[in-house]
Scaffold this motif. Structure first.
Motif, short mmCIF file in Angstrom:
data_model
loop_
_atom_site.label_atom_id
_atom_site.label_comp_id
_atom_site.label_asym_id
_atom_site.label_seq_id
_atom_site.Cartn_x
_atom_site.Cartn_y
_atom_site.Cartn_z
N THR A 39 -0.38 18.46 -6.30
CA THR A 39 -1.34 17.50 -5.81
C THR A 39 -2.59 18.31 -5.42
OG1 THR A 39 -0.40 17.99 -3.50
CG2 THR A 39 0.53 16.14 -4.91
N GLU A 40 -3.55 17.62 -5.00
CA GLU A 40 -4.86 18.30 -4.47
C GLU A 40 -4.62 18.97 -3.48
OE1 GLU A 40 -8.00 18.40 -5.69
OE2 GLU A 40 -7.44 17.36 -7.36
N GLU A 41 -3.61 18.78 -2.49
CA GLU A 41 -3.19 19.72 -1.31
C GLU A 41 -2.51 21.15 -1.87
OE1 GLU A 41 -2.01 16.47 -1.51
OE2 GLU A 41 -3.99 15.91 -0.32
N ALA A 46 -0.66 25.92 -7.09
CA ALA A 46 -0.49 25.76 -8.37
C ALA A 46 -1.38 26.80 -9.27
CB ALA A 46 -0.73 24.13 -8.77
N LYS A 47 -2.45 27.18 -8.94
CA LYS A 47 -3.48 27.88 -9.57
C LYS A 47 -2.71 29.42 -9.60
CE LYS A 47 -8.06 25.54 -9.52
NZ LYS A 47 -9.32 25.91 -9.18
N ALA A 48 -2.09 29.66 -8.44
CA ALA A 48 -1.53 30.98 -8.45
C ALA A 48 -0.23 31.03 -9.23
CB ALA A 48 -1.11 31.27 -6.97
N GLU A 49 0.55 30.32 -9.15
CA GLU A 49 1.82 30.07 -10.00
C GLU A 49 1.35 30.02 -11.44
OE1 GLU A 49 4.99 30.20 -9.12
OE2 GLU A 49 4.49 30.29 -7.31
N LEU A 50 0.19 29.14 -11.84
CA LEU A 50 -0.15 29.43 -13.35
C LEU A 50 -0.55 30.80 -13.56
CD1 LEU A 50 -0.80 28.00 -15.99
CD2 LEU A 50 -2.92 27.20 -14.96
N ALA A 51 -1.50 31.58 -12.78
CA ALA A 51 -1.77 32.83 -13.01
C ALA A 51 -0.68 33.87 -13.16
CB ALA A 51 -2.70 33.43 -11.87
#
Length: 71
Positions: A39-41, A46-51
């Protein structure tokens, strides 16, 4: 997260890898994301996991290319 190790043995006429083991480890890792909702929170997480996933993909590709050049 446990580091994945690509094992390759190059012999004349044959290439032996641990691809089955890698696929199993990746399946376990990816199953964690099947039920996860971002979510937005949790956007930063999420960005760190994607990286991290992208770094893993790049490492696998780099190793694959190293092995290919040895052939």
């Amino acid at each position: 997260m446990e580091a994945l190790q690509i094992k390759v043995a190059l012999n004349t006429g044959t290439i032996t890898t641990n691809s089955d083991e890698l696929k199993e480890q990746l399946s376990v890792m990816m199953s964690e994301y099947e039920t996860q909702v971002f979510t937005e929170e949790t956007k930063q997480a999420a960005k760190a996991e994607l990286a991290n996933l992208r770094k893993l993909r790049e490492a696998v590709e780099k190793r694959r290319k190293e092995i290919k050049t040895k052939l």
